[in-house]
Design an enzyme around this catalytic site. Structure first.
Site, PDB file in Angstrom:
ATOM      1  N   LYS A  88      -8.558   6.721 -19.250  1.00 23.76           N
ATOM      2  CA  LYS A  88      -8.890   7.237 -20.573  1.00 23.76           C
ATOM      3  C   LYS A  88      -7.693   7.080 -21.533  1.00 23.76           C
ATOM      4  CE  LYS A  88     -12.535   8.088 -18.223  1.00 23.76           C
ATOM      5  NZ  LYS A  88     -12.816   9.363 -17.587  1.00 23.76           N
ATOM      6  N   ARG A 106       0.858  -1.195   0.000  1.00 21.65           N
ATOM      7  CA  ARG A 106       0.000   0.000   0.000  1.00 21.65           C
ATOM      8  C   ARG A 106       0.892   1.243   0.000  1.00 21.65           C
ATOM      9  NH1 ARG A 106      -1.817   1.728   4.642  1.00 21.65           N
ATOM     10  NH2 ARG A 106      -2.494  -0.307   5.375  1.00 21.65           N
ATOM     11  N   TYR A 162     -15.949  17.106 -15.459  1.00 16.67           N
ATOM     12  CA  TYR A 162     -16.426  15.721 -15.493  1.00 16.67           C
ATOM     13  C   TYR A 162     -17.535  15.532 -14.437  1.00 16.67           C
ATOM     14  CZ  TYR A 162     -16.152  10.653 -14.860  1.00 16.67           C
ATOM     15  OH  TYR A 162     -16.442   9.332 -14.756  1.00 16.67           O
ATOM     16  N   ASP A 195      -7.008  19.070 -14.198  1.00 13.98           N
ATOM     17  CA  ASP A 195      -7.315  17.716 -14.663  1.00 13.98           C
ATOM     18  C   ASP A 195      -6.960  17.671 -16.147  1.00 13.98           C
ATOM     19  OD1 ASP A 195      -8.539  15.462 -15.774  1.00 13.98           O
ATOM     20  OD2 ASP A 195     -10.195  15.491 -14.334  1.00 13.98           O
TER      21      ASP A 195
HETATM   22  C1  LIG Z   1     -13.123   9.768 -16.325  1.00 10.55           C
HETATM   23  C2  LIG Z   1     -12.677  11.077 -15.827  1.00 10.55           C
HETATM   24  C3  LIG Z   1     -12.417  11.287 -14.470  1.00 10.55           C
HETATM   25  C4  LIG Z   1     -12.637  10.216 -13.428  1.00 10.55           C
HETATM   26  O1  LIG Z   1     -11.792   9.155 -13.605  1.00 10.55           O
HETATM   27  P1  LIG Z   1     -12.142   7.629 -13.187  1.00 10.55           P
HETATM   28  O2  LIG Z   1     -10.897   6.921 -13.578  1.00 10.55           O
HETATM   29  O3  LIG Z   1     -13.354   7.212 -13.946  1.00 10.55           O
HETATM   30  O4  LIG Z   1     -12.384   7.633 -11.725  1.00 10.55           O
HETATM   31  C5  LIG Z   1     -11.959  12.524 -14.079  1.00 10.55           C
HETATM   32  N1  LIG Z   1     -11.795  13.525 -14.968  1.00 10.55           N
HETATM   33  C6  LIG Z   1     -12.039  13.360 -16.285  1.00 10.55           C
HETATM   34  C7  LIG Z   1     -11.833  14.511 -17.215  1.00 10.55           C
HETATM   35  C8  LIG Z   1     -12.500  12.142 -16.757  1.00 10.55           C
HETATM   36  O5  LIG Z   1     -12.773  12.005 -18.060  1.00 10.55           O
END
Ligand SMILES: *Cc1c(COP(=O)(O)O)cnc(C)c1O
Length: 385
Positions: free
Chosen positions: A202, A53, A105, A177
Site C-alpha cells: 500500500k 531465503r 482488513y 497493523d
Molecule cells: C492490504 C492489506 C493487508 C494485506 O496485505 P497484502 O500485501 O495484500 O497481503 C493487510 N492489512 C491491511 C490494512 C491491508 O490494507
C-alpha cells in the site's frame, strides 16, 4: 549510512539502512539478485550471507530502513502483508485465543477465522475502540491482540496506548497493523505495541507495482522467533521487490503529506455535497474519534469512506462514472482509487458481520492519490451527478 539518532523522518527515509556500495561507490543499494553465496571452505562463509531465503543484502537494507522508520530495533520483510500476519500467528499454539479488531482488513479476517481457526487458534472479534469489550473478552488462553487503526473501511480509531496497557496487564502480546497510517503518521511501538505489521503493498510501496509485507519489533526475543519462522516458512520477498521498496520509502514522507492534504480537501468538499449522506475521515471534526486521531497521529491519512444517498444502484453508477478514480481494490498508491467494500474488498466478510459494521450497499471507499486535487474533486462531482 549511519543516520544520526536525531535525524528527522525525511532524512531517515532516504538514508537509513543504506550506504554506498563499498566495492564500486554505487550510491544506490545494488540488487543482489543471487540465491546463494560462495563459501571459503565448507561452513566458512565470506560475509554474513549463505542463502537468500535466510538473508540477502538488498533485503537487509530494506529491513533496516523500515525498522528505522518505525523506531524499531528489528525489521523482517515478507512476500505479502498476509504472509507477515501469518508469521505472527505462527508464534501461537493450538488452544490459544486471539482478540481481533472487528473491522480489520478482509484478508486478515479470513486468515484468522478460516485458516488458523482450523489449527486450533480461536479468534474473538472485538471493537478495539471499547476498552470494556477488550477486558471482557480476555481470558487466560488469550495470547495476542491484533488491531488496525484507522480501521478498514469505517476508519475507527483505537487508542493504541490504552489497548497496550490492557495487553500488558494481562501479559498478552499486542500487534498493530499500521498499513493505513504508515510510519510517517503513527508509530505504534512508541505507544506500547510489541509488533507492528505492514502491507508494504500500500502506502510504503506507493506505486501499486509490488506486493509485500513487513514486521517490526523492539523485542530481541520476538525478533529471533519471527526470523526463525521467516526462514522456516520461506515467505520472503523477491530481491527486485526489495529494491523497488527501497526506492519507494525515499519519497514516503513527501507522498504522505500530499495524500493527507488532498484527502482533507476532498473530505471537506464531499461533506457539503448534496448527494452524500455522510463522510468518514479522521480529520473532520465530526469524526467520533477526531480528538484521539489528533493526539495519536500526526496527520489523518489518504483514506476516506463515504455513504452516498441511495443504494447499490447509485453506488454502482458512481463507480462506473469516475474517470480519474479507478475502480480497483487496494489503496495507498499515487493514483486515486475508488471501491465498493461490500462487493469487492470485504466480500469475504460474512454478510451479518458486514451489516453489524455498517458496511452497507451505499458505502464507498476512496484512496485519495496525489494527483491535482481540483481534478479529483471535479471527477467525483461528475460521478455523483
Ligand atoms: C492490504 C492489506 C493487508 C494485506 O496485505 P497484502 O500485501 O495484500 O497481503 C493487510 N492489512 C491491511 C490494512 C491491508 O490494507
Amino acid at each position: 549510512m549511519e543516520v544520526s539518532g536525531t535525524a528527522k523522518f525525511g532524512t531517515r527515509a532516504i538514508h537509513a539502512g543504506q550506504s554506498p556500495d563499498p566495492s564500486t561507490g554505487a550510491i544506490m543499494t545494488p540488487i543482489y539478485q543471487t540465491s546463494t553465496y560462495v563459501q571459503q571452505s565448507p561452513g566458512k562463509i565470506i560475509g554474513e550471507y549463505d542463502y537468500s531465503r535466510a538473508a540477502n543484502p538488498t533485503r537487509a537494507a530494506l529491513e533496516a530502513n523500515l525498522a528505522n522508520l518505525e523506531g524499531a530495533k528489528h525489521g523482517l520483510c515478507f512476500s505479502s502483508g498476509v504472509a507477515a500476519t501469518g508469521a505472527v500467528l505462527h508464534l501461537l499454539s493450538s488452544g490459544d485465543k486471539v482478540l481481533l479488531g472487528d473491522d480489520v482488513y478482509g484478508g486478515t479476517n479470513r486468515l484468522f477465522n478460516r485458516v488458523f481457526n482450523q489449527m486450533g487458534i480461536e479468534t474473538v472479534m472485538v471493537d478495539m475502540t471499547d476498552p470494556d469489550a477488550i477486558n471482557a473478552a480476555m481470558d487466560e488462553r488469550t495470547k495476542l491482540i491484533w488491531l488496525e487503526t484507522p480501521t478498514n473501511p469505517t476508519l475507527k480509531i483505537a487508542d493504541i496506548k490504552q489497548v497496550a496497557s490492557i495487553a500488558k496487564q494481562h501479559g498478552v502480546m499486542l500487534a498493530v497493523d499500521n498499513t493505513f497510517a504508515t510510519p510517517f503518521l503513527q508509530n505504534p511501538l512508541s505507544l506500547g505495541a510489541d509488533i507492528v505489521c505492514h502491507s508494504t503493498t500500500k502506502y510504503i510501496g506507493g506505486h501499486s507495482d509490488s506486493i509485500g509485507g513487513a514486521l517490526l519489533t523492539n523485542s530481541d526475543d520476538l525478533h529471533q522467533r519471527l526470523k526463525f519462522i521467516q526462514l522456516s516458512e520461506g515467505a520472503v520477498p523477491g530481491i527486485m521487490e526489495c529494491f523497488l521498496l527501497l526506492r519507494s520509502t525515499k519519497t514516503l514522507h513527501v507522498r504522505m503529506e500530499r495524500h493527507c492534504e488532498n484527502a482533507a480537501k476532498v473530505a471537506e468538499h464531499l461533506n457539503n455535497h448534496p448527494q452524500v449522506e455522510k463522510v468518514i475521515y479522521p480529520g473532520l471534526a465530526s469524526h467520533p474519534q477526531h480528538e484521539l486521531a489528533k493526539k495519536q497521529m500526526c496527520g489523518f491519512g489518504g483514506m476516506i469512506t463515504i455513504y452516498i444517498k441511495g443504494g447499490l444502484d447509485e453506488s454502482r453508477a458512481m463507480l462506473e462514472k469516475t474517470k480519474l478514480f479507478a475502480c480497483a481494490e487496494s489503496l495507498g498508491g499515487v493514483e486515486s482509487l475508488i471501491e465498493h467494500p461490500a462487493i469487492m474488498t470485504h466480500a469475504s466478510v460474512p454478510a451479518d458481520q458486514r451489516e453489524q459494521l455498517g458496511i452497507s450497499d451505499n458505502l464507498i471507499r476512496l484512496s485519495v492519490g496525489i494527483e491535482n486535487v481540483d481534478d479529483l474533486i471535479e471527477d467525483l462531482d461528475r460521478a455523483l451527478g
